[in-house]
Write an enzyme that holds these catalytic residues in place. Sequence first.
Site, PDB file in Angstrom:
ATOM      1  N   THR A  32      -2.918  27.324  -4.561  1.00  0.00           N
ATOM      2  CA  THR A  32      -2.488  28.570  -5.216  1.00  0.00           C
ATOM      3  C   THR A  32      -1.276  29.171  -4.510  1.00  0.00           C
ATOM      4  O   THR A  32      -0.556  29.962  -5.105  1.00  0.00           O
ATOM      5  CB  THR A  32      -3.629  29.607  -5.191  1.00  0.00           C
ATOM      6  N   ASP A  33      -1.045  28.796  -3.239  1.00  0.00           N
ATOM      7  CA  ASP A  33       0.003  29.507  -2.471  1.00  0.00           C
ATOM      8  C   ASP A  33       1.383  29.325  -3.084  1.00  0.00           C
ATOM      9  O   ASP A  33       2.136  30.297  -3.234  1.00  0.00           O
ATOM     10  CB  ASP A  33      -0.033  29.157  -0.968  1.00  0.00           C
ATOM     11  N   GLY A 112      -5.789  14.261  12.281  1.00  0.00           N
ATOM     12  CA  GLY A 112      -5.988  13.744  10.934  1.00  0.00           C
ATOM     13  C   GLY A 112      -7.096  14.406  10.144  1.00  0.00           C
ATOM     14  O   GLY A 112      -7.475  13.943   9.069  1.00  0.00           O
ATOM     15  N   LEU A 115      -6.527  19.891   9.328  1.00  0.00           N
ATOM     16  CA  LEU A 115      -6.710  21.282   9.774  1.00  0.00           C
ATOM     17  C   LEU A 115      -5.365  21.905  10.170  1.00  0.00           C
ATOM     18  O   LEU A 115      -5.313  22.858  10.938  1.00  0.00           O
ATOM     19  CB  LEU A 115      -7.712  21.349  10.934  1.00  0.00           C
ATOM     20  N   SER A 117      -2.377  20.748  11.802  1.00  0.00           N
ATOM     21  CA  SER A 117      -1.730  20.653  13.112  1.00  0.00           C
ATOM     22  C   SER A 117      -0.230  20.883  12.983  1.00  0.00           C
ATOM     23  O   SER A 117       0.397  21.434  13.891  1.00  0.00           O
ATOM     24  CB  SER A 117      -2.019  19.304  13.761  1.00  0.00           C
ATOM     25  N   ASP A 162      -0.667  27.755   5.385  1.00  0.00           N
ATOM     26  CA  ASP A 162      -1.073  27.224   6.690  1.00  0.00           C
ATOM     27  C   ASP A 162      -0.361  27.949   7.830  1.00  0.00           C
ATOM     28  O   ASP A 162      -0.985  28.311   8.840  1.00  0.00           O
ATOM     29  CB  ASP A 162      -0.791  25.719   6.768  1.00  0.00           C
ATOM     30  N   TYR A 214       1.339  15.629  -3.593  1.00  0.00           N
ATOM     31  CA  TYR A 214       1.451  17.087  -3.384  1.00  0.00           C
ATOM     32  C   TYR A 214       2.698  17.601  -4.115  1.00  0.00           C
ATOM     33  O   TYR A 214       2.636  18.589  -4.858  1.00  0.00           O
ATOM     34  CB  TYR A 214       1.546  17.392  -1.883  1.00  0.00           C
TER      35      TYR A 214
HETATM   36  C1  GAF Z   1      -1.419  22.088   2.204  1.00  0.00           C
HETATM   37  C2  GAF Z   1      -0.163  22.958   2.152  1.00  0.00           C
HETATM   38  F1  GAF Z   1       0.535  22.873   3.330  1.00  0.00           F
HETATM   39  C3  GAF Z   1      -0.492  24.415   1.871  1.00  0.00           C
HETATM   40  O1  GAF Z   1       0.691  25.159   1.696  1.00  0.00           O
HETATM   41  C4  GAF Z   1      -1.386  24.532   0.619  1.00  0.00           C
HETATM   42  O2  GAF Z   1      -0.645  24.342  -0.564  1.00  0.00           O
HETATM   43  C5  GAF Z   1      -2.560  23.558   0.694  1.00  0.00           C
HETATM   44  O3  GAF Z   1      -2.143  22.238   0.984  1.00  0.00           O
HETATM   45  C6  GAF Z   1      -3.359  23.537  -0.584  1.00  0.00           C
HETATM   46  O4  GAF Z   1      -3.952  24.775  -0.799  1.00  0.00           O
HETATM   47  O5  GAF Z   1      -2.221  22.447   3.293  1.00  0.00           O
END
Ligand code: GAF
Length: 369
Positions: A32-33, A112, A115, A117, A162, A214
């Site tokens: 969602t970010d 890995g 989380l 890093s 993150d 992604y």
């Molecule tokens: C990864 C991305 F780095 C975050 O910004 C976020 O989009 C996430 O995936 C999914 O919620 O960690």
Amino acid sequence: MSVVEAFRQAYSAEPTTVWRAPGRVNLIGEHTDYNDGFVLPFAVPWGITAALSPRQDRTIRLLSLQSSGEPVVISDWDAAQGWTRYVVGVPAMLGERVQGADIAIDGDLPAGAGLSSSAALEVVVGSALNEVYGLGMTPMEIALLGQKAENDFVGMPCGIMDQAASALCEEGRALFLDCRSLGSRNIPLDLASHGLRILIIDTGVHHELADGQYAKRRADCESAARRLGVDALRDVTDLAGALSVLQGDERKRVQHVVTENHRVEAVIGLLRAGAIAEIGALLNASHLSLRDQYEVSSPELDVAVEAALRGGARGARMTGGGFGGSAIALVAEERVPAVQEAVLAAYEERGWKEPRFLPATPAAGAHKI
Ligand code: GAF
């Protein structure tokens, strides 16, 4: 050896400063970010510590306690290789505001496990540079700097979650972040007083292709937003109307993002009401949506979630970007052994490598030590 001792040995001097920045898990609000939506991560007790001194030239000397040998000397920042790009990208994004640095780093984040890093590395370096060069950046500005390093220097089109979690979280709290306004609130997450634990289940698996996937999810969302005539999927208010004009992948991505934002808000409401145990159903719904609509789960994550629920977890979901990494399970203290046994048995049955279990207690964000 401590990171300060390693610094002294490598550079024959005391470090000017030492900072620590944590990794994170995301309670809810996944993918969602970068859609200007809501997220609710919390910092984990593991992270990266950096001892750092400024230099008068534009060289970075970088020593990691996790890789043996001499410091790597990087004078041509653009040519930095591998994981060192997460470090060098930070001063590179600061341009003429900084010179070089001598750095020693030490990390205790399980490698890995998904989380974050990389975000911890960017935030710890950004925080230390901010101090020694007197840049006056706020924690959110440091988070944005880390994101820019990752987007523009490393080439990973991540959102802000993150880095914001690593920079802004507080002990015992989760971070409710509006990724459009960047307004945030630290929400108490007192699991122990409710007899609950959040168990991280590290699948130990990271599927290749993940990075390309992604970027593809992000592109799906952006093209769907354009088709719907909104700035970002955050702005979709009529989900049924939106779904009626979309097809295929765009339709599924929108369904996930819009409902996930509502789930974050619902979790916030329950946490405010002191009903932590009741968020389980929302965690489960988030996982199904990520599996079926956003298509970022993996067999290992699905099996971990299903087995945790069979073992008695109140809720479970994949956490982070997906395609491997970790799941989280909300578990009553007394059910922890049964949940772990159920997951271990499910993995063993399939002949998969044993997953790792880590208890997640909400920890502090970046701080000087
Ligand atoms: C990864 C991305 F780095 C975050 O910004 C976020 O989009 C996430 O995936 C999914 O919620 O960690």
